[in-house]
Design a protein around this motif. Structure first.
Motif, PDB file in Angstrom:
ATOM      1  N   PRO A 193       4.147  15.186   3.986  1.00 19.79           N
ATOM      2  CA  PRO A 193       3.662  14.257   2.955  1.00 19.79           C
ATOM      3  C   PRO A 193       3.263  12.926   3.622  1.00 19.79           C
ATOM      4  CG  PRO A 193       5.843  15.144   2.404  1.00 19.79           C
ATOM      5  CD  PRO A 193       5.565  15.513   3.834  1.00 19.79           C
ATOM      6  N   PRO A 194       2.455  12.085   2.949  1.00 23.26           N
ATOM      7  CA  PRO A 194       2.052  10.807   3.556  1.00 23.26           C
ATOM      8  C   PRO A 194       3.287  10.016   3.994  1.00 23.26           C
ATOM      9  CG  PRO A 194       0.937  11.145   1.463  1.00 23.26           C
ATOM     10  CD  PRO A 194       1.925  12.261   1.601  1.00 23.26           C
ATOM     11  N   GLY A 195       3.241   9.477   5.204  1.00 19.04           N
ATOM     12  CA  GLY A 195       4.350   8.635   5.680  1.00 19.04           C
ATOM     13  C   GLY A 195       5.448   9.409   6.387  1.00 19.04           C
ATOM     14  N   VAL A 196       5.395  10.736   6.325  1.00 21.08           N
ATOM     15  CA  VAL A 196       6.422  11.526   7.017  1.00 21.08           C
ATOM     16  C   VAL A 196       5.902  11.901   8.410  1.00 21.08           C
ATOM     17  CG1 VAL A 196       7.686  13.731   7.030  1.00 21.08           C
ATOM     18  CG2 VAL A 196       7.470  12.418   4.915  1.00 21.08           C
ATOM     19  N   GLY A 197       6.768  11.756   9.407  1.00 21.99           N
ATOM     20  CA  GLY A 197       6.379  12.098  10.782  1.00 21.99           C
ATOM     21  C   GLY A 197       7.318  13.134  11.371  1.00 21.99           C
ATOM     22  N   LEU A 198       7.434  13.078  12.678  1.00 24.09           N
ATOM     23  CA  LEU A 198       8.232  14.078  13.393  1.00 24.09           C
ATOM     24  C   LEU A 198       8.935  13.344  14.525  1.00 24.09           C
ATOM     25  CD1 LEU A 198       8.457  17.211  13.306  1.00 24.09           C
ATOM     26  CD2 LEU A 198       6.682  17.268  15.046  1.00 24.09           C
ATOM     27  N   ILE A 222      -1.374  10.010  13.727  1.00 27.05           N
ATOM     28  CA  ILE A 222      -1.308   9.576  15.124  1.00 27.05           C
ATOM     29  C   ILE A 222      -0.234  10.407  15.788  1.00 27.05           C
ATOM     30  CG2 ILE A 222      -0.490   7.696  16.623  1.00 27.05           C
ATOM     31  CD1 ILE A 222      -3.048   6.871  15.500  1.00 27.05           C
ATOM     32  N   MET A 223      -0.531  10.936  16.971  1.00 24.54           N
ATOM     33  CA  MET A 223       0.538  11.566  17.744  1.00 24.54           C
ATOM     34  C   MET A 223       0.756  10.739  18.999  1.00 24.54           C
ATOM     35  SD  MET A 223       1.116  15.460  19.016  1.00 24.54           S
ATOM     36  CE  MET A 223       1.403  16.150  17.406  1.00 24.54           C
ATOM     37  N   GLU A 224       2.000  10.365  19.190  1.00 23.15           N
ATOM     38  CA  GLU A 224       2.319   9.537  20.351  1.00 23.15           C
ATOM     39  C   GLU A 224       3.006  10.405  21.396  1.00 23.15           C
ATOM     40  OE1 GLU A 224       3.957   5.518  19.555  1.00 23.15           O
ATOM     41  OE2 GLU A 224       5.485   6.125  20.991  1.00 23.15           O
ATOM     42  N   PHE A 225       2.607  10.218  22.660  1.00 18.35           N
ATOM     43  CA  PHE A 225       3.245  10.925  23.770  1.00 18.35           C
ATOM     44  C   PHE A 225       4.052   9.922  24.567  1.00 18.35           C
ATOM     45  CE2 PHE A 225       0.017  13.747  22.392  1.00 18.35           C
ATOM     46  CZ  PHE A 225       0.504  15.014  22.678  1.00 18.35           C
ATOM     47  N   ARG A 226       5.280  10.288  24.917  1.00 16.71           N
ATOM     48  CA  ARG A 226       6.168   9.378  25.643  1.00 16.71           C
ATOM     49  C   ARG A 226       6.686  10.057  26.896  1.00 16.71           C
ATOM     50  NH1 ARG A 226      10.203   6.974  21.027  1.00 16.71           N
ATOM     51  NH2 ARG A 226       8.673   5.616  20.009  1.00 16.71           N
ATOM     52  N   ARG A 227       6.543   9.347  28.008  1.00 19.40           N
ATOM     53  CA  ARG A 227       7.175   9.846  29.241  1.00 19.40           C
ATOM     54  C   ARG A 227       8.303   8.888  29.579  1.00 19.40           C
ATOM     55  NH1 ARG A 227       6.033  13.301  34.331  1.00 19.40           N
ATOM     56  NH2 ARG A 227       8.140  13.082  35.110  1.00 19.40           N
ATOM     57  N   TYR A 228       9.510   9.385  29.439  1.00 20.61           N
ATOM     58  CA  TYR A 228      10.679   8.551  29.702  1.00 20.61           C
ATOM     59  C   TYR A 228      10.903   8.444  31.199  1.00 20.61           C
ATOM     60  CZ  TYR A 228      11.808   8.619  24.761  1.00 20.61           C
ATOM     61  OH  TYR A 228      11.762   8.445  23.401  1.00 20.61           O
ATOM     62  N   GLU A 229      11.345   7.268  31.641  1.00 24.71           N
ATOM     63  CA  GLU A 229      11.660   7.080  33.059  1.00 24.71           C
ATOM     64  C   GLU A 229      12.883   7.915  33.381  1.00 24.71           C
ATOM     65  OE1 GLU A 229      12.119   3.073  34.326  1.00 24.71           O
ATOM     66  OE2 GLU A 229       9.978   2.683  34.138  1.00 24.71           O
ATOM     67  N   TRP A 277       6.360  15.259  28.751  1.00 27.52           N
ATOM     68  CA  TRP A 277       6.159  14.171  27.792  1.00 27.52           C
ATOM     69  C   TRP A 277       6.694  14.602  26.421  1.00 27.52           C
ATOM     70  CZ3 TRP A 277       2.803   9.574  28.342  1.00 27.52           C
ATOM     71  CH2 TRP A 277       2.369   9.378  29.673  1.00 27.52           C
ATOM     72  N   HIS A 278       7.424  13.693  25.790  1.00 24.40           N
ATOM     73  CA  HIS A 278       7.820  13.941  24.405  1.00 24.40           C
ATOM     74  C   HIS A 278       6.609  13.719  23.496  1.00 24.40           C
ATOM     75  CE1 HIS A 278      11.809  13.463  26.091  1.00 24.40           C
ATOM     76  NE2 HIS A 278      12.371  13.754  24.933  1.00 24.40           N
ATOM     77  N   HIS A 279       6.495  14.486  22.423  1.00 22.14           N
ATOM     78  CA  HIS A 279       5.477  14.148  21.415  1.00 22.14           C
ATOM     79  C   HIS A 279       6.173  13.758  20.122  1.00 22.14           C
ATOM     80  CE1 HIS A 279       5.668  18.613  21.565  1.00 22.14           C
ATOM     81  NE2 HIS A 279       5.500  18.596  20.242  1.00 22.14           N
ATOM     82  N   TYR A 280       5.491  12.899  19.386  1.00 21.82           N
ATOM     83  CA  TYR A 280       6.149  12.188  18.290  1.00 21.82           C
ATOM     84  C   TYR A 280       5.091  11.795  17.275  1.00 21.82           C
ATOM     85  CZ  TYR A 280       8.042   7.706  16.390  1.00 21.82           C
ATOM     86  OH  TYR A 280       8.430   6.662  15.600  1.00 21.82           O
TER      87      TYR A 280
END
Ligand SMILES: O=C(O)CCC(=O)C(=O)O
Ligand SMILES: [Fe+2]
Length: 325
Positions: A193-198, A222-229, A277-280
């Motif tokens: 639904p609008p406003g719900v992400g992962l 928007i999908m954000e990719f994160r590479r943690y140190e 990479w994490h995706h979010y």
């Protein structure tokens, strides 16, 4: 005399009606497909679809011959595999065809254009499983969120036929040139639904092979990719597209890249992006894309396609790999 079933099966499948799906010109150079657009033959010049099928069936199994448009001189010849279409193209394109009145055929590849409304209608007519904030459906194998893995011993059956045009489109796209060697066998449909992400995650390495496709329908996100140190060298990427931030949630450091996924786009996550990479998907109703405000007005429905892994993962990122623990 009654025809035996064997005799019936030998006939070719011919449809005089319009094709069951929409076909179109390939968008990318070099894109091939099991479907051919054939011009300069058809009922308007005295050649029935049956006549045309009897020539093209020599190159492989036909799904059907359909009128490409109202002209009566252009048809779609659809094969069940790519190799047959390529063989027919080689043999018949630009050549006068004696069995078709000596006419010279003009042939090009034609791609199936999956219809987003058909996909949405198909899943909306099937039962959804309700999670806390979103609804899901699983095909091929169920994904169990408690163990973040699939039960490979319990196959739910083949992927549904409403997905065939999408799978064909993926395998005919030259950008996904490794994709034709893997047979995708698991589909998760997510309805946000609008406003719900992962929340940020890496798909469990031991659960799925390298290539993960995600088709976005209805609304954008928007999908954000994160590479943690993690002590490993950070990947070299253009500094203008990377933001190094302090995570508000856990204080750890990571770099991130955000990608806008409009409706009808297909995302491929593979290699380093898939394994390290994490995706979010941020839980926002409004996203900012290049300074523009994009409202997530409607639900987003994603079709995530993967191949279930049967052995151990042998990726180059052991620090993220459950097969090495
Ligand atoms: O909705 C999407 O595009 C991604 C879904 C996803 O990451 C997942 O099911 O693991
Ligand atoms: Fe995922």
């Amino acid at each position: 005399m009654e025809e035996s079933p064997e005799e019936l099966q030998e006939g070719h499948l011919v449809s005089l009606n319009s094709p069951p799906n929409r076909f179109g010109r390939p968008k990318n150079d070099g894109e091939v497909s099991p479907n051919l657009f054939v011009a300069n033959c058809g009922p308007a010049v005295g050649l029935s679809h049956d006549d045309i099928a009897s020539v093209f069936c020599k190159f492989g199994e036909l799904n059907g011959v359909y009128g490409a448009d109202e002209s009566g001189t252009r048809v779609i010849v659809s094969y069940s595999d790519l190799g047959s279409a390529q063989a027919a193209m080689m043999a018949l394109h630009g050549q006068p065809c004696s069995e078709l009145g000596g006419r010279s055929l003009y042939i090009r590849y034609s791609v199936l254009q999956p219809n987003p409304q058909d996909l949405l209608q198909a899943v909306d007519s099937r039962p959804w499983n309700c999670l806390a904030k979103r609804r899901v459906q699983h095909y091929g194998y169920e994904f169990c969120y408690d163990i973040r893995n699939v039960n490979t011993k319990r196959c739910l059956g083949e992927l549904p036929s409403f997905l065939s045009p999408t799978l064909e489109r993926i395998s005919s796209c030259p950008a996904f040139k490794n994709a034709d060697s893997i047979v995708l066998d698991q589909l998760t449909v997510n309805e946000y639904p609008p406003g719900v992400g992962l929340s940020p995650h890496i798909d469990t390495h031991s659960a799925f092979e390298d290539l993960i496709f995600s088709l976005s329908l209805a609304g954008p996100c928007i999908m954000e990719f994160r590479r943690y140190e993690d002590g490993a060298q950070l990947p070299r990427v253009a500094s203008s597209t990377v933001t190094k931030v302090e995570s508000p949630e856990d204080g750890s450091n990571f770099i991130r890249k955000a990608i806008y996924l409009p409706p009808r786009s297909l995302l491929l996550i593979s290699g380093e992006a898939r394994y390290a990479w994490h995706h979010y998907i941020p839980h926002h109703k409004i996203d900012k894309v290049n300074g523009r405000v994009i409202r997530r007005a409607s639900r987003r429905v994603s079709f995530t396609l993967r191949k279930v892994r049967t052995g151990l993962c042998k990726c180059e990122y052991p620090q993220y790999c459950d097969s090495r623990k």
